[in-house]
Design a protein around this motif. Structure first.
Motif, PDB file in Angstrom:
ATOM      1  N   LEU A 136       3.430   1.064  37.846  1.00 44.18           N
ATOM      2  CA  LEU A 136       2.508   0.146  38.531  1.00 44.18           C
ATOM      3  C   LEU A 136       1.072   1.289  38.785  1.00 44.18           C
ATOM      4  CD1 LEU A 136       4.069  -2.857  39.131  1.00 44.18           C
ATOM      5  CD2 LEU A 136       2.369  -2.951  36.862  1.00 44.18           C
ATOM      6  N   SER A 137       0.688   1.461  38.594  1.00 38.96           N
ATOM      7  CA  SER A 137      -0.398   1.788  39.430  1.00 38.96           C
ATOM      8  C   SER A 137      -2.325   1.108  39.538  1.00 38.96           C
ATOM      9  CB  SER A 137      -1.312   2.973  38.608  1.00 38.96           C
ATOM     10  OG  SER A 137      -2.010   4.094  39.180  1.00 38.96           O
ATOM     11  N   ASN A 138      -2.405   1.185  40.804  1.00 41.50           N
ATOM     12  CA  ASN A 138      -3.639   0.287  41.274  1.00 41.50           C
ATOM     13  C   ASN A 138      -3.676  -0.755  41.055  1.00 41.50           C
ATOM     14  OD1 ASN A 138      -4.716   2.771  43.067  1.00 41.50           O
ATOM     15  ND2 ASN A 138      -5.408   3.840  40.782  1.00 41.50           N
ATOM     16  N   PRO A 139      -2.636  -1.798  40.903  1.00 39.76           N
ATOM     17  CA  PRO A 139      -2.707  -3.190  40.663  1.00 39.76           C
ATOM     18  C   PRO A 139      -4.258  -3.775  40.903  1.00 39.76           C
ATOM     19  CG  PRO A 139      -0.455  -2.338  41.208  1.00 39.76           C
ATOM     20  CD  PRO A 139      -1.714  -1.760  41.934  1.00 39.76           C
ATOM     21  N   TRP A 140      -4.911  -4.923  40.029  1.00 37.30           N
ATOM     22  CA  TRP A 140      -5.728  -5.226  40.467  1.00 37.30           C
ATOM     23  C   TRP A 140      -5.536  -6.256  40.689  1.00 37.30           C
ATOM     24  CZ3 TRP A 140     -11.318  -4.566  39.524  1.00 37.30           C
ATOM     25  CH2 TRP A 140     -11.919  -5.659  39.325  1.00 37.30           C
ATOM     26  N   THR A 141      -6.083  -6.774  41.819  1.00 32.91           N
ATOM     27  CA  THR A 141      -6.586  -7.513  42.542  1.00 32.91           C
ATOM     28  C   THR A 141      -7.135  -8.600  43.222  1.00 32.91           C
ATOM     29  OG1 THR A 141      -5.963  -6.632  44.531  1.00 32.91           O
ATOM     30  CG2 THR A 141      -4.072  -7.293  44.034  1.00 32.91           C
ATOM     31  N   ILE A 142      -8.761  -7.799  43.154  1.00 32.24           N
ATOM     32  CA  ILE A 142     -10.100  -8.646  42.896  1.00 32.24           C
ATOM     33  C   ILE A 142     -10.111  -9.395  42.335  1.00 32.24           C
ATOM     34  CG2 ILE A 142     -12.123  -7.953  43.685  1.00 32.24           C
ATOM     35  CD1 ILE A 142     -11.443  -5.026  43.331  1.00 32.24           C
ATOM     36  N   GLU A 143     -10.640 -10.909  42.708  1.00 36.28           N
ATOM     37  CA  GLU A 143     -10.936 -12.068  41.640  1.00 36.28           C
ATOM     38  C   GLU A 143     -11.873 -12.077  41.255  1.00 36.28           C
ATOM     39  OE1 GLU A 143      -8.984 -13.996  41.125  1.00 36.28           O
ATOM     40  OE2 GLU A 143      -7.085 -14.596  42.744  1.00 36.28           O
ATOM     41  N   ASN A 144     -12.831 -11.540  42.415  1.00 29.08           N
ATOM     42  CA  ASN A 144     -14.540 -11.493  41.723  1.00 29.08           C
ATOM     43  C   ASN A 144     -15.200 -10.415  42.854  1.00 29.08           C
ATOM     44  OD1 ASN A 144     -16.228 -12.471  44.384  1.00 29.08           O
ATOM     45  ND2 ASN A 144     -14.529 -13.980  43.963  1.00 29.08           N
ATOM     46  N   SER A 145     -16.594  -9.904  42.383  1.00 24.18           N
ATOM     47  CA  SER A 145     -17.289  -8.880  42.833  1.00 24.18           C
ATOM     48  C   SER A 145     -18.297  -9.110  44.032  1.00 24.18           C
ATOM     49  CB  SER A 145     -18.536  -9.032  41.336  1.00 24.18           C
ATOM     50  OG  SER A 145     -19.377  -9.984  41.257  1.00 24.18           O
ATOM     51  N   ASP A 146     -17.906 -10.697  44.509  1.00 20.09           N
ATOM     52  CA  ASP A 146     -18.464 -11.115  45.544  1.00 20.09           C
ATOM     53  C   ASP A 146     -17.985 -10.521  46.584  1.00 20.09           C
ATOM     54  OD1 ASP A 146     -20.913 -11.455  44.726  1.00 20.09           O
ATOM     55  OD2 ASP A 146     -20.762 -13.430  43.849  1.00 20.09           O
ATOM     56  N   GLU A 147     -16.305 -10.550  45.941  1.00 17.69           N
ATOM     57  CA  GLU A 147     -15.293 -10.676  47.809  1.00 17.69           C
ATOM     58  C   GLU A 147     -15.201 -10.259  48.311  1.00 17.69           C
ATOM     59  OE1 GLU A 147     -10.663 -10.048  47.407  1.00 17.69           O
ATOM     60  OE2 GLU A 147     -11.726 -11.258  46.015  1.00 17.69           O
ATOM     61  N   THR A 151      -9.928  -0.140  44.146  1.00 19.00           N
ATOM     62  CA  THR A 151      -9.010  -0.823  43.242  1.00 19.00           C
ATOM     63  C   THR A 151      -7.357  -1.002  44.023  1.00 19.00           C
ATOM     64  OG1 THR A 151      -9.870  -1.149  41.177  1.00 19.00           O
ATOM     65  CG2 THR A 151      -7.869  -1.640  41.317  1.00 19.00           C
ATOM     66  N   GLY A 152      -7.449   0.118  44.055  1.00 25.01           N
ATOM     67  CA  GLY A 152      -5.965   0.551  44.909  1.00 25.01           C
ATOM     68  C   GLY A 152      -5.569   0.249  46.633  1.00 25.01           C
ATOM     69  N   LEU A 153      -6.470   0.595  46.987  1.00 23.69           N
ATOM     70  CA  LEU A 153      -7.210  -0.055  48.321  1.00 23.69           C
ATOM     71  C   LEU A 153      -6.583  -1.260  48.720  1.00 23.69           C
ATOM     72  CD1 LEU A 153      -9.287   2.422  49.951  1.00 23.69           C
ATOM     73  CD2 LEU A 153      -6.703   2.594  49.728  1.00 23.69           C
ATOM     74  N   ALA A 154      -7.703  -1.904  47.715  1.00 26.03           N
ATOM     75  CA  ALA A 154      -7.794  -3.822  47.859  1.00 26.03           C
ATOM     76  C   ALA A 154      -6.107  -3.828  47.797  1.00 26.03           C
ATOM     77  CB  ALA A 154      -8.081  -4.147  46.389  1.00 26.03           C
ATOM     78  N   PHE A 155      -4.935  -3.208  46.983  1.00 21.88           N
ATOM     79  CA  PHE A 155      -4.041  -3.627  45.981  1.00 21.88           C
ATOM     80  C   PHE A 155      -3.300  -4.024  47.500  1.00 21.88           C
ATOM     81  CE2 PHE A 155       0.126  -2.801  45.270  1.00 21.88           C
ATOM     82  CZ  PHE A 155       0.869  -3.930  45.079  1.00 21.88           C
ATOM     83  N   LEU A 156      -3.515  -2.529  48.044  1.00 25.77           N
ATOM     84  CA  LEU A 156      -2.791  -2.057  49.649  1.00 25.77           C
ATOM     85  C   LEU A 156      -2.826  -2.960  50.385  1.00 25.77           C
ATOM     86  CD1 LEU A 156      -2.399   1.964  50.044  1.00 25.77           C
ATOM     87  CD2 LEU A 156      -0.944  -0.253  49.061  1.00 25.77           C
ATOM     88  N   CYS A 163      -4.578  -0.737  36.725  1.00 18.47           N
ATOM     89  CA  CYS A 163      -5.434  -1.349  36.823  1.00 18.47           C
ATOM     90  C   CYS A 163      -4.888  -2.626  37.043  1.00 18.47           C
ATOM     91  CB  CYS A 163      -6.508  -0.939  36.254  1.00 18.47           C
ATOM     92  SG  CYS A 163      -8.736  -2.234  37.603  1.00 18.47           S
ATOM     93  N   ASP A 164      -5.630  -3.764  35.985  1.00 14.38           N
ATOM     94  CA  ASP A 164      -5.212  -4.620  35.286  1.00 14.38           C
ATOM     95  C   ASP A 164      -4.534  -4.902  34.493  1.00 14.38           C
ATOM     96  OD1 ASP A 164      -6.520  -4.153  32.601  1.00 14.38           O
ATOM     97  OD2 ASP A 164      -8.444  -5.373  33.500  1.00 14.38           O
ATOM     98  N   ALA A 165      -4.080  -3.695  33.463  1.00 13.74           N
ATOM     99  CA  ALA A 165      -3.120  -3.403  33.590  1.00 13.74           C
ATOM    100  C   ALA A 165      -1.640  -3.791  33.753  1.00 13.74           C
ATOM    101  CB  ALA A 165      -2.793  -1.823  31.874  1.00 13.74           C
ATOM    102  N   ALA A 166      -2.090  -3.069  35.148  1.00 17.18           N
ATOM    103  CA  ALA A 166      -0.331  -2.819  36.125  1.00 17.18           C
ATOM    104  C   ALA A 166      -0.499  -4.715  36.150  1.00 17.18           C
ATOM    105  CB  ALA A 166      -1.037  -2.099  37.329  1.00 17.18           C
ATOM    106  N   SER A 167      -1.709  -5.219  35.777  1.00 24.16           N
ATOM    107  CA  SER A 167      -1.363  -6.882  37.104  1.00 24.16           C
ATOM    108  C   SER A 167      -1.121  -7.248  35.827  1.00 24.16           C
ATOM    109  CB  SER A 167      -2.709  -7.059  37.135  1.00 24.16           C
ATOM    110  OG  SER A 167      -3.403  -6.865  38.374  1.00 24.16           O
ATOM    111  N   ALA A 168      -1.253  -7.145  34.346  1.00 22.22           N
ATOM    112  CA  ALA A 168      -1.162  -7.730  33.131  1.00 22.22           C
ATOM    113  C   ALA A 168       0.736  -7.181  33.127  1.00 22.22           C
ATOM    114  CB  ALA A 168      -1.988  -6.665  32.403  1.00 22.22           C
ATOM    115  N   LEU A 169       1.329  -6.590  33.272  1.00 25.17           N
ATOM    116  CA  LEU A 169       2.763  -6.478  33.250  1.00 25.17           C
ATOM    117  C   LEU A 169       3.035  -6.952  34.284  1.00 25.17           C
ATOM    118  CD1 LEU A 169       2.610  -2.142  32.837  1.00 25.17           C
ATOM    119  CD2 LEU A 169       3.790  -4.290  30.997  1.00 25.17           C
TER     120      LEU A 169
END
Length: 258
Positions: A126-137, A214-219, A107-113
């Protein structure tokens, strides 16, 4: 396997860590996502670390500043590069026989790296990197398609549709979203993490849980032809399913043994 608890310094604060010792010269630095403590949800990360150590590879887990047993202010994953760097230094100090360290984050640990440019590590999982900017997206098309694939396989959902218990207007909007093409260029956080590891020279593997938003959003944002991507189709976000746990362990061990 011997487990030790320790502390190390980061920007004048004392951070807590746990080291599962082993004799291998390649180790895992396990970075927690969100505000999760180093043990993980339901002790999942602790169990995962023990399994890796049982295969001969040391694992260090830690609480970043302001989380769990660590001192300081929690500034979130975007400001955790100093914590990761200090944890890497602590791992090398506590296990001087280690020659290579692989960073693992979900998740966001992958994005942090990725934002940290690989953080001085020799490789990244890097597992399921977080790419979602806000909950309304708006949900990416991949997520909508996955949702309806599952609904169409559910007899109860089909019955709800046929008996008029599903909003047709909402269904129509979702179908439009499902047919929307992927963006042609990266933007926002996705662009930032891509830029972050653009110059990284170590090995990289992306692990995606096929049942995770989260993973599908990254893809939906990433180049799907990237041969570093591996997908576990039936896994949820934290790989709680027994088969998914075994798959995850296998992927990490493959990198460690490479």
């Amino acid at each position: 396997m011997k487990r030790r608890h320790l502390f190390f310094a980061c920007a004048g604060q004392r951070l807590a860590a746990t080291l599962d010792e082993a004799q291998g010269n390649c180790a895992i630095l396990l970075v927690s996502g969100g505000n999760e403590v180093r043990a993980g949800a339901w002790n999942g990360q602790a169990r995962f670390a023990a399994r890796i150590a049982d295969h001969g590879f040391p694992v260090l887990r830690f609480d970043r500043r302001g989380v769990g047993d660590s001192e300081g202010e929690n500034l979130g994953f975007r400001h955790s590069s100093a914590d990761i760097a200090a944890a890497l230094e602590a791992l090398r100090s506590q296990a001087p026989h280690v020659q290579h360290v692989i960073g693992f984050g979900n998740c966001d640990a992958a994005s942090a790296l990725m934002l940290a440019g690989g953080a001085g590590l020799d490789g990244l999982v890097l597992s399921n990197p977080w790419t979602i900017e806000n909950s309304d997206e708006e949900a990416p098309a991949e997520i909508v398609r996955d949702h309806y694939r599952r609904r169409l396989a559910d007899p109860a959902a089909i019955k709800r549709l046929l008996t008029g218990k599903v909003s047709l207007s909402k269904l129509a909007r979702s179908l439009v979203t499902a047919t929307r093409p992927a963006p042609s260029t990266l933007s926002g956080l996705t662009a930032e993490i891509a830029q972050g590891i653009a110059g990284f020279k170590g090995s990289v593997r992306f692990l995606i849980a096929g049942r995770d938003r989260t993973g599908l959003a990254f893809l939906s944002h990433w180049d799907k032809t990237d041969d570093r991507i591996r997908i576990c189709s039936k896994a949820s976000h934290s790989y709680v399913e027994p088969d998914a746990q075994d798959w995850l362990l296998g992927q990490v061990l493959e990198i460690l043994r490479d």
